[in-house]
Scaffold this active site. Structure first.
Site, PDB file in Angstrom:
ATOM      1  N   HIS A 214      -0.612   5.108  -6.435  1.00 10.27           N
ATOM      2  CA  HIS A 214       0.385   4.170  -7.060  1.00 10.27           C
ATOM      3  C   HIS A 214      -0.393   3.739  -7.576  1.00 10.27           C
ATOM      4  O   HIS A 214      -1.624   3.083  -7.640  1.00 10.27           O
ATOM      5  CB  HIS A 214       1.077   2.939  -5.725  1.00 10.27           C
ATOM      6  CG  HIS A 214       1.629   4.082  -4.600  1.00 10.27           C
ATOM      7  ND1 HIS A 214       1.539   5.127  -4.148  1.00 10.27           N
ATOM      8  CD2 HIS A 214       2.809   3.021  -4.393  1.00 10.27           C
ATOM      9  CE1 HIS A 214       2.685   5.383  -3.320  1.00 10.27           C
ATOM     10  NE2 HIS A 214       3.635   4.601  -2.982  1.00 10.27           N
ATOM     11  N   GLU A 217       2.979  -0.903 -10.478  1.00  9.68           N
ATOM     12  CA  GLU A 217       4.384  -1.149  -9.756  1.00  9.68           C
ATOM     13  C   GLU A 217       4.095  -2.471 -10.419  1.00  9.68           C
ATOM     14  O   GLU A 217       5.282  -2.896 -10.942  1.00  9.68           O
ATOM     15  CB  GLU A 217       4.191  -0.508  -8.331  1.00  9.68           C
ATOM     16  CG  GLU A 217       5.313  -1.304  -7.713  1.00  9.68           C
ATOM     17  CD  GLU A 217       5.391  -0.778  -5.698  1.00  9.68           C
ATOM     18  OE1 GLU A 217       4.423   0.083  -5.734  1.00  9.68           O
ATOM     19  OE2 GLU A 217       6.030  -0.837  -5.674  1.00  9.68           O
TER      20      GLU A 217
HETATM   21  N1  ADE Z   1       3.912   1.505   0.729  1.00 10.17           N
HETATM   22  C1  ADE Z   1       5.281   1.501   1.059  1.00 10.17           C
HETATM   23  N2  ADE Z   1       6.157   1.559   0.308  1.00 10.17           N
HETATM   24  C2  ADE Z   1       5.354   1.294  -1.287  1.00 10.17           C
HETATM   25  C3  ADE Z   1       4.784   0.528  -2.673  1.00 10.17           C
HETATM   26  N3  ADE Z   1       6.551   0.645  -3.192  1.00 10.17           N
HETATM   27  N4  ADE Z   1       4.161  -0.557  -3.514  1.00 10.17           N
HETATM   28  C4  ADE Z   1       2.884   0.188  -2.791  1.00 10.17           C
HETATM   29  N5  ADE Z   1       2.541   0.809  -1.006  1.00 10.17           N
HETATM   30  C5  ADE Z   1       3.721   1.334  -0.627  1.00 10.17           C
HETATM   31 ZN    ZN Z   2       5.779   4.267  -2.960  1.00  2.00          ZN
END
Ligand code: ADE
Ligand code: ZN
Length: 355
Positions: A214, A217
């Site tokens: 990730h 975000e």
């Molecule tokens: N764990 C579950 N959903 C998540 C997200 N959108 N961003 C980071 N960690 C997560």
């Molecule tokens: Zn995620």
């Protein structure tokens, strides 16, 4: 090694410029590449497992659970999400959770899924790694047998915990390494840059794991650069803040590193104020390899088809755009080229025959 690009070729397919109807989107063969299993725990199953395992929750009914799902940012969601995951204790619990998710895949025409699990959410509470993964793997085998759904498993590290804890989890996973396709990085992004996990990811790569993370975000574009340059990721989960850095946009277009975008999640976590402000189509039109995913469907108001529908309610989505997104979902996966071509054949067949 970035997942192989197979150039989309939709020549001869009729009505490509028509708007994609809900029926067209619902029946589209598709893959999901960004799904947290703990985020597929329905309020009904949470309530049932709390009773089965005598876990105390701060909710008296399923309606109260649903009412608690109001989020202002990623952390406000994670606090509720980790509390919900505390009802999962036995191998059967993890089986039931995973089975529920696969039933939704069947309903949504998801032909292939790469689901992620967070072992530390459970091992930190004293649940054995083997308990968690055994239930998940049993449900994956049954989904293949009963519904023909193809699946691969991704193991995510919790970035709010230490690199030492991630390394210990990596070592614990090694007896299962032929059952886990990739490692990833999730949880609280701000203040926990990818660089914190450089050594863990280097070790994971030497052990033969594929790598995703990730990034971008809530975190800045520099976190996406770090995920690429320091962790050597093959896919970015989310990545939507890449549009703040023109060089990064160019790089993502040239390399075709996929971004697993999650529209409903982004709106529910206030990354975008409304769906109409989401940048998915800006990224797609810029030539980036994006596709649609559900992230944590029971917390964010919908599974994969609901994400397609929400976009189609906010944007004029053509059949061609929908096909391209589904095409990206297959080509960005960690399956073989032969399997990708098989799914793409099904996709084209569907579009050719849809009235
Ligand atoms: N764990 C579950 N959903 C998540 C997200 N959108 N961003 C980071 N960690 C997560
Ligand atoms: Zn995620």
């Amino acid at each position: 090694m970035i997942p192989s690009v197979i150039a989309p070729d939709f020549s001869g397919i009729p009505k490509l410029n028509e708007l994609a109807s809900r029926d067209f989107l619902a029946g589209l063969p598709k893959a999901e590449l960004h799904l947290h299993l703990d985020g597929a725990l329905s309020p009904a199953l949470m309530f049932k497992l709390a009773q089965r395992n005598q876990v105390e929750l701060p909710y008296k009914s399923i309606a109260e659970i649903e009412a608690a799902y109001q989020f202002t940012n990623l952390q406000s969601f994670l606090d509720v999400y980790y509390r919900g995951a505390s009802v999962l204790n036995t191998e059967q619990d993890f089986y039931d959770l995973t089975r529920d998710y696969f039933a939704k895949c069947k309903a949504d025409n998801v032909q292939h899924t790469e689901l992620s699990f967070d072992p530390q959410t459970h091992t930190e509470r004293g649940i054995a790694f083997a308990t968690v993964i055994s239930g998940i793997l049993r449900a994956m085998a049954d989904a293949k047998k009963d519904w023909g759904i193809s699946a691969k498993l991704v193991m995510d590290f919790l970035r709010h915990l230490s690199a030492e804890s991630a390394m210990k989890t990596l070592e614990e996973s090694l007896p299962w390494k032929d059952k886990i396709i990739a490692v990833g990085l999730d949880s609280s992004e701000l203040g926990h840059p990818p660089s914190k996990f450089t050594e863990v990811f280097a070790r994971a790569r030497t052990e033969g794991y594929r790598v995703v993370a990730h990034a971008g975000e809530e975190g800045p574009p520099s976190y996406i650069w770090e995920a690429i340059e320091l962790l050597n990721v093959e896919r970015i989960d989310h990545g939507v803040r890449c549009d703040e850095d023109a060089k990064l946009m160019d790089y993502l277009r040239e390399t075709q590193i996929p971004l697993t975008v999650c529209p409903l999640s982004n709106v529910r976590l206030c990354v975008f104020d409304t769906m109409a402000e989401h940048n998915l189509f800006t990224l797609l039109d810029a030539g980036l390899r994006v596709m649609i995913n559900s992230d944590d469907p029971t917390y964010f108001g919908g599974y994969l088809n609901d994400n397609y529908f929400a976009l189609a309610d906010a944007f004029p989505v053509t059949r061609e755009q929908a096909l391209l997104l589904a095409h990206h979902s297959f080509t960005s996966s960690f399956i073989s080229d032969d399997e990708k071509l098989k799914f793409i054949g099904q996709l084209k067949n569907y579009a050719n025959n849809f009235q």
